[in-house]
Design an enzyme around this catalytic site. Structure first.
Site, mmCIF file in Angstrom:
data_model
loop_
_atom_site.group_PDB
_atom_site.id
_atom_site.type_symbol
_atom_site.label_atom_id
_atom_site.label_comp_id
_atom_site.label_asym_id
_atom_site.label_seq_id
_atom_site.Cartn_x
_atom_site.Cartn_y
_atom_site.Cartn_z
ATOM 1 N N GLU A 1 -58.687 28.936 83.697
ATOM 2 C CA GLU A 1 -58.120 29.793 82.645
ATOM 3 C C GLU A 1 -59.439 30.135 81.704
ATOM 4 O OE1 GLU A 1 -55.529 27.157 80.144
ATOM 5 O OE2 GLU A 1 -56.102 28.458 78.534
ATOM 6 N N ASP B 1 -57.373 26.669 68.017
ATOM 7 C CA ASP B 1 -58.449 26.013 68.526
ATOM 8 C C ASP B 1 -59.113 24.897 67.725
ATOM 9 O OD1 ASP B 1 -58.571 26.845 71.470
ATOM 10 O OD2 ASP B 1 -58.581 28.849 70.496
#
Lengths: 406, 274
Positions: B54, B65
């Site tokens: 990824e 995040d």
């Protein structure tokens, strides 16, 4: 640019192509819960009564509509100028209107904890205030830069029992505080309601916060009709996220009244004028005008007014810009600082630096040729009527403007 | 419009499942900590036997995040990383290392490039899947169709807050794999308790037959093995990014060591979880 067509256009939470719900999956169920709660509450007479009584007895509404005659003289007697005194709300700004509404919704949803972002600290103070009022735990995210330049508001939040968490990522201002508040919310979604302070973020926030701020426009309309027996020719408000502007505009948007939204033009270091200088994009949950680079990275905003220091803007403003219903323009830091000093000396009212942008624009538009503002020479008109939304008080800004040596 | 053929990610995950492989999917921020080290780590990913990587498209405001991936994005942006360059790195990962590639990035850079242009570039780079954490299924229809025409699957996320009705709805349009967010939170935060997590995965399994890949907060071989008893794949991001903050061979070696342990742990989980 043809990005609009890739989104679903079923109309939920959209203002033209703008708005929507661009958030992580974790938050989607929670936005739907908020929407359901808000839909039920707005139709519930008990909710309306409770909110109305808090606005009156706790915040001191209605706020006055004050005619500023020495300011009129200073502006060449070109208009009658009224100030909508949102600075006289409890906590010193319009932010409390929204916070009182949202804290009642948080209680209905059974949440035990509140998070909020703040720039100038006015929304943080209003959130800490309503949390103290109902006894909920309160955490406010604030950029490190803003904590310094708005120190009095940090002290007020602490005094009312809120935790103020300094944000050290990015430009350390409102944008980064908003991101951090969203991260907190994602992590504590079951117990926590996020009180967004402006008409930004994912649906239902932009519409919901507008409805809570619409009280400004509703009152101003009644007040000007009572005093002058007619509607104003122009209404001017500053625009960061844009909640005070949407609030007062909502009272006049259906009428033939010129509406002006004033963004922060900042300085050579940069601006916060998303509508004037940005392009549509997605930040913090909605599709709206945004200051961004050619590669789609968000450009940090700049303004002397911490509350306007945001690279995005509420999606309804983007739609009002595209349709041409509202005229958006900007004034720079220096013009705002001049207006700040002028109103203080002329009227004995210290305006917030944010509101000072609207005041500066008022003076500018009244000194320009009437071709720019055709409403100034309607046939048979005696003198134009202008309302400026004085969204907050400026005591918090003393350190910024050099009036405080401490 | 004719139905596009099966997406590349759908084909890849189906093959892995039929072979009984539960892959480790490492997450790398594009060009982090610099491009040379990034390429070294990609080689280590392939060498460890990971079929799929990824690659994160950096964004200035990554709200899903945690601090580790935020900092890595900030750093590569300062070094000039762009979406266009990320697509080139994705193409190279497939070409030079034989890795399947899933791109993960926020919506705004994609919008700025133009959704159709982005989809075409994904086709060109043979990107297998795309994850956009701030694009929920309600808003995703248009981009999903554009990507499908290029053989690229748009991957949907499932969170612990997603209720069964919503899950059923979301799964109907999903392809490739479902990305199960292990816990309410951001990347790199703590995981759910093992019991909660396995119950959660089993609940999702009852509703959909799609491969279930689990990510967010998985940082040790023990955790990975635990998760893989119920899941089809395991995604690891922050724990890997933490190891490679310095440029050069030490980071590549640290990554190789970590990936080797993680893959070994996953290989010890036998059989299909279906």
């Amino acid at each position: 640019m043809n990005t609009n067509s890739i989104f679903s256009t079923d109309g939920t939470g959209r203002f033209g192509p703008y708005g929507g719900q661009f958030v992580p999956e974790t938050l989607m169920p929670c936005l739907q819960e908020l929407e359901r709660t808000w839909d039920a509450a707005r139709q519930d007479p008990a909710f309306k009564t409770e909110l109305a009584s808090l606005l009156a007895d706790y915040s001191g509404r209605p706020t006055p509509l004050y005619r500023a005659q020495r300011l009129e003289k200073h502006c060449g007697d070109a208009a009658r100028i009224y100030l909508k005194r949102e600075d006289l709300n409890h906590t010193g700004a319009h932010k409390i209107n929204n916070c009182l509404g949202q804290i009642l919704l948080a209680k209905r949803m059974g949440k035990s904890r509140i998070v909020a972002e703040t720039g100038a600290g006015q929304h943080g103070v209003a959130t800490a205030t309503v949390c103290a009022l109902v006894g909920l735990e309160c955490t406010v995210y604030m950029g490190e830069v803003d904590m310094k330049r708005q120190a009095p508001n940090v002290r007020r939040m602490h005094l009312m029992g809120a935790a103020v968490i300094p944000v050290t990522s990015g430009a350390r201002t409102l944008k980064d505080a908003s991101s951090e508040a969203i991260r907190d919310w994602v992590t504590h979604v079951a117990t926590t309601h996020y009180i967004i302070g402006s008409v930004v973020g994912p649906h239902p926030y932009p519409a919901m916060v507008r409805d809570f701020q619409a009280v400004i426009g509703t009152e101003a309309r009644q007040q000007i009709l009572a005093k002058e027996d007619r509607l104003p020719d122009a209404v001017i408000a500053c625009v960061g996220g844009g909640s005070n502007a949407i609030g007062i505009f909502s009272g006049f948007v259906a009428d033939e009244v010129a509406l002006y939204g004033v963004e922060a033009g900042g300085s050579q270091a940069g601006s916060s004028a998303a509508l004037s200088l940005g392009e549509p994009g997605v930040l913090h949950g909605s599709f709206s005008y945004l200051l961004q680079t050619q590669d789609g990275q968000v450009i940090p905003a700049h303004s002397v007014a911490a509350g306007l220091d945001y690279p995005g803007v509420g999606p309804e403003h983007s739609h009002l810009k595209d349709t041409g219903r509202v005229c958006y323009d900007s004034v720079n830091d220096d013009e705002a600082l001049t207006a700040f000093a002028d109103l203080s000396r002329l009227e004995g009212i210290i305006p917030a630096l944010e509101s000072s942008h609207a005041l500066a624009y008022c003076r500018r538009i009244l000194s320009q040729p009437t071709a720019v503002a055709p409403w100034r020479k309607k046939p048979g008109m005696k003198k134009p009527l202008v309302i400026v939304n004085l969204s907050g008080r400026g005591d918090k800004d003393m350190a910024q403007t050099g009036e405080d040596d401490s | 419009m004719s139905t596009p053929p099966l997406g590349r990610l759908t084909q890849l995950t189906a093959r892995l499942r039929s072979e009984g492989v539960k892959p480790l999917v490492p997450f790398l921020t594009a060009g982090y900590p610099d491009e040379d080290t990034f390429n070294g780590v990609l080689a280590a990913v392939a060498q460890a036997g990971c079929p799929l990587v990824e690659i994160g498209i950096p964004f200035s405001d990554p709200v899903a995040d945690g601090p580790v991936i935020q900092a890595s994005s900030q750093r590569v942006l300062q070094q000039g990383m762009t979406l266009a360059r990320t697509l080139e790195l994705a193409a190279a990962a497939e070409r030079d290392h034989g890795l399947g590639v899933v791109l993960m990035g926020y919506l705004n850079p994609v919008l700025k490039m133009g959704p159709a242009e982005f989809a075409a570039a994904c086709g060109q780079a043979r990107v297998d899947g795309v994850i956009i954490p701030d694009l929920p299924p309600e808003e995703a229809r248009g981009l999903r169709a554009l990507l499908a025409q290029q053989g690229t699957d748009l991957v949907d996320l499932v969170a612990p807050t997603t209720d069964p009705d919503r899950l059923r709805q979301n799964a109907a349009a999903a392809a490739g794999f479902l990305y199960l967010v292990s816990t309410n939170g951001v990347t790199g935060s703590g995981t759910n308790t093992a019991d909660n997590l396995s119950a959660y995965i089993k609940n999702v399994r009852q509703i959909t037959d799609l491969p279930l890949y689990v990510g967010f907060g998985i940082s040790t071989p023990e955790q990975a093995a635990q998760v893989a008893t119920n899941a089809d794949g395991v995604i690891v991001g922050s724990a890997l990014i933490k190891l490679i903050s310095r440029t050069g061979d030490t980071s590549v070696a640290a990554a190789a060591n970590f990936l080797g342990q993680m893959v070994q742990a996953l290989n010890s989980v036998k059989g299909s979880s279906r």
